[in-house]
Enzyme design. Structure first.
Site, PDB file in Angstrom:
ATOM      1  N   GLU A 370       0.831  -1.221   0.000  1.00 51.55           N
ATOM      2  CA  GLU A 370       0.000   0.000   0.000  1.00 51.55           C
ATOM      3  C   GLU A 370       0.857   1.259   0.000  1.00 51.55           C
ATOM      4  O   GLU A 370       0.492   2.270   0.590  1.00 51.55           O
ATOM      5  CB  GLU A 370      -0.940   0.043   1.220  1.00 51.55           C
ATOM      6  CG  GLU A 370      -1.982  -1.052   1.256  1.00 51.55           C
ATOM      7  CD  GLU A 370      -3.201  -0.766   0.385  1.00 51.55           C
ATOM      8  OE1 GLU A 370      -3.615   0.397   0.299  1.00 51.55           O
ATOM      9  OE2 GLU A 370      -3.720  -1.718  -0.215  1.00 51.55           O
TER      10      GLU A 370
HETATM   11  C1  LIG Z   1       3.215  -9.684   0.332  1.00 57.46           C
HETATM   12  C2  LIG Z   1       2.979  -8.639  -0.713  1.00 57.46           C
HETATM   13  C3  LIG Z   1       1.725  -8.538  -1.307  1.00 57.46           C
HETATM   14  C4  LIG Z   1       1.513  -7.595  -2.326  1.00 57.46           C
HETATM   15  N1  LIG Z   1       0.286  -7.547  -2.941  1.00 57.46           N
HETATM   16  C5  LIG Z   1       0.132  -6.727  -4.028  1.00 57.46           C
HETATM   17  C6  LIG Z   1      -1.083  -6.736  -4.789  1.00 57.46           C
HETATM   18  O1  LIG Z   1      -2.040  -7.456  -4.464  1.00 57.46           O
HETATM   19  N2  LIG Z   1      -1.172  -5.953  -5.890  1.00 57.46           N
HETATM   20  C7  LIG Z   1      -0.167  -5.141  -6.293  1.00 57.46           C
HETATM   21  O2  LIG Z   1      -0.310  -4.458  -7.299  1.00 57.46           O
HETATM   22  N3  LIG Z   1       1.009  -5.086  -5.595  1.00 57.46           N
HETATM   23  C8  LIG Z   1       1.162  -5.862  -4.475  1.00 57.46           C
HETATM   24  N4  LIG Z   1       2.347  -5.853  -3.775  1.00 57.46           N
HETATM   25  C9  LIG Z   1       3.422  -4.989  -4.215  1.00 57.46           C
HETATM   26  C10 LIG Z   1       3.598  -3.736  -3.361  1.00 57.46           C
HETATM   27  O3  LIG Z   1       2.501  -2.867  -3.520  1.00 57.46           O
HETATM   28  C11 LIG Z   1       4.920  -3.115  -3.790  1.00 57.46           C
HETATM   29  O4  LIG Z   1       5.929  -3.963  -3.277  1.00 57.46           O
HETATM   30  C12 LIG Z   1       5.120  -1.716  -3.303  1.00 57.46           C
HETATM   31  O5  LIG Z   1       4.243  -0.849  -3.976  1.00 57.46           O
HETATM   32  C13 LIG Z   1       6.563  -1.236  -3.531  1.00 57.46           C
HETATM   33  O6  LIG Z   1       6.973  -1.503  -4.832  1.00 57.46           O
HETATM   34  P1  LIG Z   1       8.360  -2.286  -5.089  1.00 57.46           P
HETATM   35  O7  LIG Z   1       8.388  -3.470  -4.219  1.00 57.46           O
HETATM   36  O8  LIG Z   1       8.501  -2.495  -6.535  1.00 57.46           O
HETATM   37  O9  LIG Z   1       9.468  -1.307  -4.579  1.00 57.46           O
HETATM   38  P2  LIG Z   1      10.163  -0.123  -5.410  1.00 57.46           P
HETATM   39  O10 LIG Z   1       9.130   0.721  -6.066  1.00 57.46           O
HETATM   40  O11 LIG Z   1      11.250  -0.660  -6.229  1.00 57.46           O
HETATM   41  O12 LIG Z   1      10.810   0.678  -4.200  1.00 57.46           O
HETATM   42  C14 LIG Z   1      11.852   0.058  -3.408  1.00 57.46           C
HETATM   43  C15 LIG Z   1      12.109   0.896  -2.187  1.00 57.46           C
HETATM   44  O13 LIG Z   1      12.594   2.148  -2.620  1.00 57.46           O
HETATM   45  C16 LIG Z   1      12.220   3.150  -1.710  1.00 57.46           C
HETATM   46  N5  LIG Z   1      11.536   4.240  -2.429  1.00 57.46           N
HETATM   47  C17 LIG Z   1      10.638   4.140  -3.436  1.00 57.46           C
HETATM   48  N6  LIG Z   1      10.230   5.374  -3.826  1.00 57.46           N
HETATM   49  C18 LIG Z   1      10.898   6.260  -3.059  1.00 57.46           C
HETATM   50  C19 LIG Z   1      10.917   7.679  -2.949  1.00 57.46           C
HETATM   51  N7  LIG Z   1      10.124   8.452  -3.722  1.00 57.46           N
HETATM   52  N8  LIG Z   1      11.737   8.250  -2.045  1.00 57.46           N
HETATM   53  C20 LIG Z   1      12.524   7.482  -1.244  1.00 57.46           C
HETATM   54  N9  LIG Z   1      12.550   6.133  -1.285  1.00 57.46           N
HETATM   55  C21 LIG Z   1      11.733   5.523  -2.168  1.00 57.46           C
HETATM   56  C22 LIG Z   1      11.302   2.502  -0.666  1.00 57.46           C
HETATM   57  O14 LIG Z   1      12.073   2.188   0.477  1.00 57.46           O
HETATM   58  C23 LIG Z   1      10.874   1.218  -1.345  1.00 57.46           C
HETATM   59  O15 LIG Z   1      10.570   0.190  -0.408  1.00 57.46           O
HETATM   60  C24 LIG Z   1       2.568  -6.737  -2.720  1.00 57.46           C
HETATM   61  C25 LIG Z   1       3.821  -6.837  -2.094  1.00 57.46           C
HETATM   62  C26 LIG Z   1       4.031  -7.755  -1.098  1.00 57.46           C
HETATM   63  C27 LIG Z   1       5.381  -7.850  -0.469  1.00 57.46           C
END
Ligand SMILES: Cc1cc2nc3c(=O)[nH]c(=O)nc-3n(C[C@H](O)[C@H](O)[C@H](O)COP(=O)(O)OP(=O)(O)OC[C@H]3O[C@@H](n4cnc5c(N)ncnc54)[C@H](O)[C@@H]3O)c2cc1C
Length: 392
Positions: A370
């Protein structure tokens, strides 16, 4: 808080809270004790009687409008229920162990009557959980830019190619909501929302093991065909249609993590009173008292922020920033509280004798799902830095 002359819940919300509290203690928790520690789905012989009782209590798909068969609670009602419904072992992922059914992604209610009848109504009837697929390997924090999955219009259908990552519930669901890129020439982001059915050719779901037992899925779409009648809204309207629900959804999410952290703190307080070391109870040690006091202070603050955001939402204000503040603070607080509670229990805290170690793992995800904490900080800071006028 909803009384004009006090900071207390209205009589109606207090009754709702008591009803859910009693249901959790008398019905849900004893059932949950019969299944293994990491279970994320009750067998139907245990789940069905619970669901029947919940329906009799008027608690079914609590966010879904009542005209479609849900309880249709407003935001305040949703957070009151979400906090209590999280107080069980699987509550971080499955509130009330699934007794209240599962709300379909609310964007479906922006769809046509035909879409509501074909997809939403049967899911509401059974309480099954459809998925929402936004995140891709290129990143989930900034989906407007990172979505690469394409839906190309060919006559009366779209041909979809691309891969989604970490999609909750997609291995079990019959349908879900897909956000994919369609060509746009007018500068809009071109993200369009579709209903996708999982039993059609060109769709594959593979589990991705994560820190908790219940895996999200990788979804592969290969020349997958979507009939035009499964598009929700117009091309390029995807996030515009969904944003309201995505923002509002952060409040029950916040309330849920507060509920779990509160349950953990209550357990830790009881334990501190009975466990003795160095000839006195843990409760007599200042180091333990401070962990308990800090947890209480932070939880109260998290609850107030969440309630305030819901209350402003109910008054019709734009709560994008309020919801980010509530989500950020409640998930970070819950992470600190569960960590302290595990510490107070010592080895027992990391064993699977208690729900704490499971909550510890699941609450870790809550600071990423989220929207990661950093993205919510960005939303809050951007708002402050771009305000034209001073604050009152
Ligand atoms: C168990 C689980 C269930 C999930 N269920 C769903 C689902 O049902 N549907 C769905 O669509 N997604 C789902 N997700 C995905 C989840 O919404 C994403 O993991 C999340 O939005 C972050 O995206 P990412 O993992 O690609 O991290 P990235 O976008 O690659 O970001 C990595 C890290 O970079 C940092 N970061 C990012 N942006 C910034 C910024 N502007 N400034 C500073 N730091 C920043 C944060 O620390 C972040 O954690 C799920 C994830 C998990 C682990």
């Amino acid at each position: 808080m909803t009384n004009t002359d006090s900071w207390e819940l209205s009589e109606e919300l207090t009754m709702l809270q008591d009803t859910v509290r009693r249901f959790m203690v008398n019905d849900v928790q004893p059932i949950e004790d019969q299944v293994p520690h990491d279970t994320f789905e009750l067998p139907s012989k245990l789940l069905e009687p619970l669901q029947k009782k919940a329906r009799d209590l008027g608690l079914w798909c609590i966010r879904t409008p009542s005209e479609y068969g849900g309880t249709g609670l407003d935001l305040m009602g949703q957070i009151v229920v979400s906090e209590e419904a999280a107080k069980c072992r699987m509550g971080a992922y499955v509130p009330a162990c699934g007794a209240f059914g599962s709300d379909p992604p609310n964007v479906i209610f922006k769809g046509s009557q035909d879409q509501i009848e074909r997809f939403a109504l049967p899911a509401i009837q059974t309480g099954e959980k459809p998925f929402t697929a936004i995140t891709e390997a290129g990143g989930g924090s900034d989906p407007r830019r990172s979505i690469r999955t394409r839906a190309v219009r060919k006559g009366d259908r779209y041909i979809v190619n691309g891969t989604k990552m970490y999609i909750t519930g997609a291995g079990q669901a019959r349908w879900g909501i897909l956000y994919a890129r369609t060509e746009m020439e007018d500068g809009r982001d071109g993200i369009t929302c579709f209903v996708v059915e999982t039993d059609k050719p060109g769709f594959e779901a593979r589990p991705i093991p994560v820190i908790r037992s219940y895996s999200p899925y990788e979804l592969v779409f290969e020349d997958y065909e979507i009939p035009i009648e499964n598009r929700i809204g117009e091309e390029g309207q995807g996030f515009t249609l969904a944003e309201h629900w995505l923002v509002q959804g952060r409040l029950p999410y916040s309330a849920g993590v507060i509920g779990i952290a509160q349950a953990a703190l209550d357990m830790a307080i009881d334990w501190a009173k009975q466990r003795e070391t160095f000839r006195s109870p843990l409760a007599d040690k200042q180091a333990i008292q401070w962990m308990i006091a800090d947890s209480e202070v932070e939880l109260r603050a998290a609850r107030l922020l969440t309630y305030q955001a819901a209350w402003r939402g109910a008054l019709g204000h734009d709560i994008k920033v309020d919801a980010s503040i509530a989500k950020l603070y409640s998930t970070e607080t819950a992470g600190r509280v569960i960590d302290r509670c595990v510490q107070i229990f010592g080895s027992l805290g990391v064993s699977n004798e208690l729900p704490l170690e499971r909550w510890y793992r699941e609450l870790r995800i809550k600071r990423i799902g989220e929207g990661p904490s950093e993205v919510h900080r960005m939303v809050i800071a951007r708002d402050l830095l771009h305000q034209q006028k001073g604050r009152n």
